[in-house]
Design an enzyme around this catalytic site. Structure first.
Site, PDB file in Angstrom:
ATOM      1  N   THR A 250      28.834 -21.481  46.224  1.00  0.00           N
ATOM      2  CA  THR A 250      28.688 -20.472  45.169  1.00  0.00           C
ATOM      3  C   THR A 250      29.954 -19.637  45.039  1.00  0.00           C
ATOM      4  OG1 THR A 250      26.321 -20.371  45.640  1.00  0.00           O
ATOM      5  CG2 THR A 250      27.251 -18.563  44.354  1.00  0.00           C
TER       6      THR A 250
ATOM      7  N   ASP B 156      26.786 -26.670  38.401  1.00  0.00           N
ATOM      8  CA  ASP B 156      26.360 -26.451  39.786  1.00  0.00           C
ATOM      9  C   ASP B 156      25.292 -27.486  40.159  1.00  0.00           C
ATOM     10  OD1 ASP B 156      26.076 -25.274  42.262  1.00  0.00           O
ATOM     11  OD2 ASP B 156      24.817 -23.623  41.550  1.00  0.00           O
ATOM     12  N   GLU B 157      25.171 -27.798  41.446  1.00  0.00           N
ATOM     13  CA  GLU B 157      24.142 -28.715  41.963  1.00  0.00           C
ATOM     14  C   GLU B 157      24.100 -30.019  41.164  1.00  0.00           C
ATOM     15  OE1 GLU B 157      22.844 -27.985  44.676  1.00  0.00           O
ATOM     16  OE2 GLU B 157      22.382 -25.864  44.862  1.00  0.00           O
TER      17      GLU B 157
ATOM     18  N   GLN C 117      22.462 -33.691  49.813  1.00  0.00           N
ATOM     19  CA  GLN C 117      21.315 -32.829  49.556  1.00  0.00           C
ATOM     20  C   GLN C 117      20.621 -33.197  48.246  1.00  0.00           C
ATOM     21  OE1 GLN C 117      21.689 -28.566  50.831  1.00  0.00           O
ATOM     22  NE2 GLN C 117      23.861 -29.047  50.999  1.00  0.00           N
TER      23      GLN C 117
END
Length: 776
Positions: A34, A225-226, A256
């Site tokens: 982040t 993001d992600e 992940q």
């Protein structure tokens, strides 16, 4: 800005300042992902990019809000507010409102949430006169969602032989017609559901190149993001926006990627460098969260996956304790062992809030909740309900309450039309009005509808009569049957089993597991009471116990100092000083749904990796040698994932390994033992081929249909031969584990033994029912 950049390590800084072309930032667990995203946006602003020209896509509003707040501290609030930063759905809904006329929607279109969507599907299926026990609304909603996320419109669905055949094989051939009607009704109502926001954005960009070009020029830099959690629809939107300028930075961790059941496709991140030639890859490998032993254990686990971007995460924190592996004789003992361990560790100045218990399925929480309550340990369920507050559990409990007290109004209202038997709100309203007027219970009116002038037709009278006879039959049998036998009869004869077990969605399977766990809990309760000398264990006995448990679930103080309990999926992104990962057995973790699919096994391994990397200081992995499943206690094999971890980072169970590092201990841990088969190894990973989004949607549905389910039923086992029992003997109990006999009294069928168990304290057991084995 230079001062801010000094706060980053070298890898983070390189990822932040590179802006010349596409970049992929592989961020290991706890590596400051982040911070990199936040500083990169601040750096782009400092380089002169207008805030409105930066598109930053996140998966949660919380993540977007936190990043905006951080950017505001690095720049100013006004600049942060002008960024196009938010979730995929929120930002693309803005674009769709601006361009709605191009796709035939009004600019003020309504957005249906999941409840609205399911309600509309119910209406459509009712109009089509479809049986909602076959065409389950949740299952239909899931199929339509999967199709939309694979960019399959209703027209394409009708023409796709693979999807149509799968529906026919699943005995729901009219899904395509429901999808067509549902989409047309949404359009008529000027409404989109959440999946439409992505589907319609793709259609907008596909069919209107001028609109696409407008937004390509508008967004001069795109950040995601992600990225490992993106589905096909999200991936394609991003790809279209960046095709020309190629100024894109995606951040994520393939290790992940755990949301394939929602449509996430790990290939989006694995193939990113191939889709963007010349892409720079930055690896954030320093973990700021966990001790060295935890990080090394997680590394040794995830390196067993074949589909990954290689990296080696490291920690510069202290070496720390080894990851503990705790073995229990049963899932029941496992729960109490975890509770005891938390109590012991509390003596080291930890707060309850420093502990988290992670499990693979929601159903596992019941025993853990019971164990924590018995120890007086406060807890909260994160992202879910306490076991006895879950709908499917409360429904069964309401039936049992009604059998004990047929005048229980709330239980009566809850079950009179569950499962659906055609007794609607209007009929219930008439029953309530008659009961209120005559000051009697609903059950009293039901037993004499004519006497209480109930205005109903003959069809409704028949349905009410059938319900009354079913409950009366249960009441009549209640005195003769034990609580476990009664509960088993209720779930089968009421239709609950056939209703729940037809739903093969992820949510439906979770409900099935919860139902089985409830029946297991009732069976355990009866077994324990019999061992303690009770001749008949009734429903009233069980409900008295449950009411004491559920009363404690009303505590609303979420900020209090409590142990956190949650599924591993819900734990992603969180961290705790001490983490227990429970239920590490084959067919539980990894799930039985994954064992025939090498790709799914790798995702389960990634899920375990996520669980371990939540821990900062201590990580405890537990498994049971037996677990109650489908109405009986089954022997379990330790999860293959435990063997994947290098044993030099593990502290082995005392009854498995004499020392942590010896070859002998490793051999004992891995070879067949008295309680279980050897560790099962995953099948050789087959050569991977490209799987289309449509095929993936079909495969997800197919995997759900493979789950073996059956309602639990009472089980019994013969008592052990305890003729040689003596005071001081070491004994083992299937549920309570090991203990020492401290006293024996009585003879014949009344003989009792008092046993001091390691995790359960002292218990007096009736020997004719006690499942004791002399071990010494």
């Amino acid at each position: 800005m230079e001062e801010y950049l000094k706060q980053l390590n070298e890898s983070q800084r390189e990822a932040v300042v590179y802006t010349e072309g596409p970049s992929l930032v592989i961020a290991g667990a706890g590596s400051g992902k982040t911070r990199v995203l936040t500083y990169k946006i601040a750096y782009l602003l400092q380089q002169g990019l207008p805030p409105w020209s930066i598109l930053a896509l996140t998966f949660t509003n919380k993540a977007a809000r936190e990043m905006k707040e951080r950017i505001a501290t690095l720049t100013d609030e006004q600049t942060a507010r002008r960024l196009w930063m938010g979730t995929f759905h929120s930002l693309f809904s803005r674009i769709l409102r601006n361009e709605a006329e191009h796709i035939g929607y009004p600019s003020n279109f309504t957005i249906y949430d999941a409840t609205d969507s399911k309600s509309l599907l119910r209406s459509i299926m009712k109009e089509m006169q479809l049986d909602d026990k076959v065409y389950r609304p949740g299952m239909i909603q899931s199929r339509i969602s999967n199709a939309k996320n694979a960019l399959v419109t209703w027209k394409a669905y009708e023409q796709n032989k693979e999807l149509v055949q799968h529906d026919m094989d699943s005995k729901v051939p009219l899904v395509r017609e429901i999808y067509k009607r549902y989409q047309n009704r949404c359009l008529q109502a000027g409404a989109m559901d959440f999946d439409d926001l992505l589907l319609q954005t793709n259609i907008l960009f596909r069919d209107h190149p001028d609109v696409l070009e407008k937004y390509r020029s508008f967004f001069r830099f795109v950040l995601v993001d992600e990225y490992q959690d993106t589905n096909f629809a999200q991936h394609l939107i991003v790809q279209r926006l960046c095709e020309t300028h190629r100024r894109i930075c995606v951040v994520g961790d393939d290790a992940q990627s755990i949301y394939s059941f929602r449509g996430a496709n790990i290939d989006n991140i694995l193939q990113f460098k191939n889709q963007y030639p010349g892409c720079r890859i930055f690896k954030l490998e320093r973990n700021y969260r966990s001790t060295q032993n935890i990080v090394n254990a997680a590394n040794s686990l995830i390196h067993k996956n074949t589909k990954q971007i290689q990296k080696t995460v490291y920690s510069e924190k202290e070496e720390g304790n080894k990851v503990s592996v705790l073995a229990s004789y049963s899932d029941y003992e496992e729960g109490y062992a975890v509770a005891g361990k938390i109590n012991d560790m509390r003596m080291r100045n930890y707060d309850y809030a420093d502990f988290a218990i992670l499990y693979r399925t929601n159903a596992q929480s019941r025993i853990l909740e019971e164990a924590l309550r018995k120890r007086g340990i406060p807890y909260k369920i994160y992202g879910g309900l306490s076991f006895y507050q879950r709908k499917e559990v409360k429904d069964v409990i309401s039936y049992l309450r009604l059998i004990i007290n047929p005048h229980d109004e709330e239980a009566f209202k809850r079950v009179i039309n569950y499962p659906a038997r055609g007794i609607g709100e209007t009929t219930l309203g008439k029953l309530t009005a008659a009961a209120t007027e005559h000051n009697v219970s609903l059950w009293t009116v039901l037993n004499d509808p004519i006497g209480y002038a109930l205005q109903i037709n003959s069809g409704t009278a028949k349905k009410l009569g059938d319900f009354r006879e079913m409950i009366a039959g249960f009441i009549e049998r209640n005195d003769k049957l034990s609580a476990e036998e009664m509960a088993s009869a209720v779930v089968k004869e009421s239709g609950i089993v056939s209703t729940l077990f037809q739903d093969r969605s992820v949510e439906g399977i979770s409900k099935q597991e919860n139902l089985q766990e409830l029946l297991k809990g009732i069976a355990e309760f009866c077994e324990i009471r019999r061992e303690e000398g009770a001749e008949h264990v009734s429903l009233a006995d069980f409900l008295s116990e449950v009411s004491l448990l559920t009363d404690q679930d009303n505590d609303k103080d979420e900020q209090a100092n409590k142990v956190t309990m949650m599924t591993v999926h819900a734990a992603k992104g969180l961290e705790f000083k001490n983490v227990f990962v429970v239920g590490l057995e084959e067919d539980l973790f990894p799930s039985s749904m994954s064992k025939d699919n090498p790709r799914a096994v790798e995702e389960e391994r990634r899920l375990f990796y996520v669980a371990i990397t939540r821990a900062e200081e201590n990580c405890m992995l537990t498994y049971a040698k037996s677990r109650y499943r489908n109405g009986q206690s089954a022997m379990c094999s330790p999860s293959r994932f435990l063997r994947d971890i290098d044993t030099k980072y593990l502290h082995m169970p005392e009854n498995t390994a004499a020392t942590d590092s010896s070859a002998a201990s490793r051999e004992r841990f891995e070879r067949p033992s008295a309680f279980a088969s050897p560790f099962q190894q995953p099948k050789a990973v087959e050569r991977e081929t490209y799987v289309s989004p449509v095929a993936q949607a079909v495969q997800r549905q197919s995997r759900l249909t493979k789950v073996e389910t059956a309602a639990a039923s009472p089980s019994s086992a013969p008592a052990s031969d305890l003729s040689g029992l003596y005071v001081g003997a070491k004994v083992r109990h299937d549920r309570f584990g090991e203990g020492e006999v401290t006293a024996i009294e009585g003879d014949g069928g009344n003989a009792k033994a008092t046993v001091a168990f390691t995790h359960f304290g002292q218990k007096q057991l009736l020997l004719k029912f006690a499942r004791l084995t002399i071990v010494e």
